[in-house]
Design an enzyme around this catalytic site. Structure first.
Site, PDB file in Angstrom:
ATOM      1  N   ASN A  59       0.879  -1.173   0.000  1.00 51.65           N
ATOM      2  CA  ASN A  59       0.000   0.000   0.000  1.00 51.65           C
ATOM      3  C   ASN A  59       0.914   1.218   0.000  1.00 51.65           C
ATOM      4  O   ASN A  59       1.454   1.575   1.044  1.00 51.65           O
ATOM      5  CB  ASN A  59      -0.902  -0.034   1.243  1.00 51.65           C
ATOM      6  CG  ASN A  59      -1.706   1.244   1.406  1.00 51.65           C
ATOM      7  OD1 ASN A  59      -1.778   2.060   0.480  1.00 51.65           O
ATOM      8  ND2 ASN A  59      -2.318   1.416   2.570  1.00 51.65           N
ATOM      9  N   LYS A 119       0.185   4.219  -0.290  1.00 51.38           N
ATOM     10  CA  LYS A 119      -0.457   5.430   0.245  1.00 51.38           C
ATOM     11  C   LYS A 119      -0.141   6.607  -0.694  1.00 51.38           C
ATOM     12  O   LYS A 119      -0.013   6.390  -1.897  1.00 51.38           O
ATOM     13  CB  LYS A 119      -0.002   5.690   1.684  1.00 51.38           C
ATOM     14  CG  LYS A 119      -0.167   4.429   2.547  1.00 51.38           C
ATOM     15  CD  LYS A 119      -0.105   4.679   4.008  1.00 51.38           C
ATOM     16  CE  LYS A 119      -0.304   3.337   4.729  1.00 51.38           C
ATOM     17  NZ  LYS A 119      -0.411   3.499   6.174  1.00 51.38           N
ATOM     18  N   HIS A 140      -9.768   1.130   4.290  1.00 57.18           N
ATOM     19  CA  HIS A 140      -8.527   1.339   5.055  1.00 57.18           C
ATOM     20  C   HIS A 140      -8.816   2.309   6.197  1.00 57.18           C
ATOM     21  O   HIS A 140      -9.618   3.229   6.045  1.00 57.18           O
ATOM     22  CB  HIS A 140      -7.434   1.894   4.138  1.00 57.18           C
ATOM     23  CG  HIS A 140      -6.090   1.933   4.802  1.00 57.18           C
ATOM     24  ND1 HIS A 140      -5.746   2.934   5.674  1.00 57.18           N
ATOM     25  CD2 HIS A 140      -5.045   1.076   4.761  1.00 57.18           C
ATOM     26  CE1 HIS A 140      -4.525   2.694   6.132  1.00 57.18           C
ATOM     27  NE2 HIS A 140      -4.068   1.577   5.596  1.00 57.18           N
ATOM     28  N   GLU A 146      -7.331   4.770   7.285  1.00 57.30           N
ATOM     29  CA  GLU A 146      -7.139   6.194   6.967  1.00 57.30           C
ATOM     30  C   GLU A 146      -8.334   6.736   6.191  1.00 57.30           C
ATOM     31  O   GLU A 146      -8.662   7.922   6.295  1.00 57.30           O
ATOM     32  CB  GLU A 146      -5.814   6.373   6.201  1.00 57.30           C
ATOM     33  CG  GLU A 146      -4.628   6.173   7.139  1.00 57.30           C
ATOM     34  CD  GLU A 146      -3.354   5.656   6.488  1.00 57.30           C
ATOM     35  OE1 GLU A 146      -3.214   5.738   5.253  1.00 57.30           O
ATOM     36  OE2 GLU A 146      -2.485   5.155   7.234  1.00 57.30           O
ATOM     37  N   GLU A 193      -5.910  -4.801  10.155  1.00 57.78           N
ATOM     38  CA  GLU A 193      -4.887  -3.794  10.414  1.00 57.78           C
ATOM     39  C   GLU A 193      -5.239  -3.022  11.681  1.00 57.78           C
ATOM     40  O   GLU A 193      -6.028  -2.070  11.633  1.00 57.78           O
ATOM     41  CB  GLU A 193      -4.811  -2.807   9.243  1.00 57.78           C
ATOM     42  CG  GLU A 193      -4.359  -3.438   7.951  1.00 57.78           C
ATOM     43  CD  GLU A 193      -3.749  -2.396   7.027  1.00 57.78           C
ATOM     44  OE1 GLU A 193      -2.637  -2.622   6.553  1.00 57.78           O
ATOM     45  OE2 GLU A 193      -4.368  -1.343   6.799  1.00 57.78           O
ATOM     46  N   GLY A 241       1.986   2.355  10.692  1.00 57.83           N
ATOM     47  CA  GLY A 241       2.954   3.430  10.559  1.00 57.83           C
ATOM     48  C   GLY A 241       3.573   3.852  11.883  1.00 57.83           C
ATOM     49  O   GLY A 241       4.231   4.883  11.964  1.00 57.83           O
ATOM     50  N   SER A 267       2.938  -2.091  10.342  1.00 56.16           N
ATOM     51  CA  SER A 267       4.373  -2.159  10.634  1.00 56.16           C
ATOM     52  C   SER A 267       4.985  -3.530  10.359  1.00 56.16           C
ATOM     53  O   SER A 267       5.842  -3.982  11.099  1.00 56.16           O
ATOM     54  CB  SER A 267       4.648  -1.710  12.076  1.00 56.16           C
ATOM     55  OG  SER A 267       4.236  -0.361  12.257  1.00 56.16           O
TER      56      SER A 267
HETATM   57  P1  PGA Z   1       2.508   0.306   7.626  1.00 55.87           P
HETATM   58  O1  PGA Z   1       1.080   0.539   6.942  1.00 55.87           O
HETATM   59  O2  PGA Z   1       3.051  -0.993   7.094  1.00 55.87           O
HETATM   60  O3  PGA Z   1       3.347   1.496   7.207  1.00 55.87           O
HETATM   61  O4  PGA Z   1       2.288   0.259   9.096  1.00 55.87           O
HETATM   62  C1  PGA Z   1       0.207  -0.521   6.706  1.00 55.87           C
HETATM   63  C2  PGA Z   1      -1.063  -0.002   6.065  1.00 55.87           C
HETATM   64  O5  PGA Z   1      -1.564   1.051   6.464  1.00 55.87           O
HETATM   65  O6  PGA Z   1      -1.611  -0.638   5.129  1.00 55.87           O
END
Ligand code: PGA
Length: 245
Positions: free
Chosen positions: A9, A11, A92, A94, A164, A170, A209
């Site tokens: 992803n 982003k 997601h 976000e 997630e 993140g 992460s």
């Molecule tokens: P990350 O993000 O691996 O940077 O923690 C995962 C995601 O939001 O899909």
């Protein structure tokens, strides 16, 4: 045996030049898992041209629940399909938190993607406050429940589910493999209550992460079928290492 799947992803990261280097690096080396990258909309054409002859699939990070019309700024599933997209992330955290996406919206997006032959990667996850309040199963159960309700059994058999935990995205904090496995087992049980066969075949990814040094342990858990990778998907070496974990 469910095949392992590792989806990047990106982003809101990337540029034409950086993507070329990243994609050339990823497609050069065969990985043990099936790999896919979910890129920002403007780069889907680039993914299509660079990945078409490779084993790496590509996808988008969102899709409109509407088919077409006066929805400024939205992107339709039919448009994604024209760029050979295999996957689309829906729900997601976000999108849920910054764009107010509800469980019903997420389910509608999943349905729209399926209508155009695109696999929706339905994302669910609890916040830290929800986990600490003992609400993890209630939250992810409700998020998944909306999708279970909206989709037919046949449609359900085509989705990918991603767990997630919001507190692990993140942040560098990963759920332990036991914490992640426990939620995955719960989610698979929820699907199994609808249909055991579909539950047994459904790919369930862990995200939050995931890095080259923790991927193997997470992916060794019985209900974790791969990962949804944010930060580490932006470096071809790290992404490939996760794809081989
Ligand atoms: P990350 O993000 O691996 O940077 O923690 C995962 C995601 O939001 O899909």
């Amino acid at each position: 045996m469910r095949q392992k799947l590792v989806i990047g992803n990106w982003k809101m990261h990337g540029s034409l030049a950086a993507n070329t280097a990243l994609l050339e690096g990823i497609k050069a080396v065969p990985a043990r898992a099936r790999l896919a990258v979910c890129a920002p909309f403007p780069y889907l054409a680039q993914c299509q041209s660079l990945l078409a002859a490779s084993n790496v699939a590509w996808g988008a990070q969102d899709v409109s629940a509407e088919a077409r019309g006066a929805f400024t700024g939205e992107v339709a599933a039919s448009m994604l399909a024209e760029f050979g997209v295999s996957y689309v992330l829906v729900g997601h955290s976000e999108r849920r938190s910054y764009h107010g996406e509800t469980d019903a919206t997420v389910a509608a997006k999943a349905l729209r993607a399926l209508e155009f032959g695109i696999v929706p990667v339905v994302c669910v996850g609890e916040t830290l406050a929800q986990r600490e309040a003992g609400q993890t199963e209630a939250v992810v159960g409700r998020q998944l429940g909306a999708v279970l309700e909206a989709l037919s059994l046949e449609q359900l058999g085509q989705i990918v589910l991603a767990y997630e935990p919001v507190w692990a995205i993140g942040t560098g904090k990963t759920a332990s493999s036991e914490q992640a496995q426990a939620v995955h087992a719960f989610l698979r049980g929820q699907v199994a209550a609808r249909d055991a066969g579909v539950a047994g075949r459904m790919a369930m990814l862990y995200g939050g992460s995931v890095k080259p040094d923790n991927a193997a342990e997470l992916f060794s858990m019985p209900d974790i079928d791969g990962g949804l990778i944010g930060g580490a998907s932006l470096k071809s070496d790290d992404f490939l290492a996760i794809g081989n974990a």
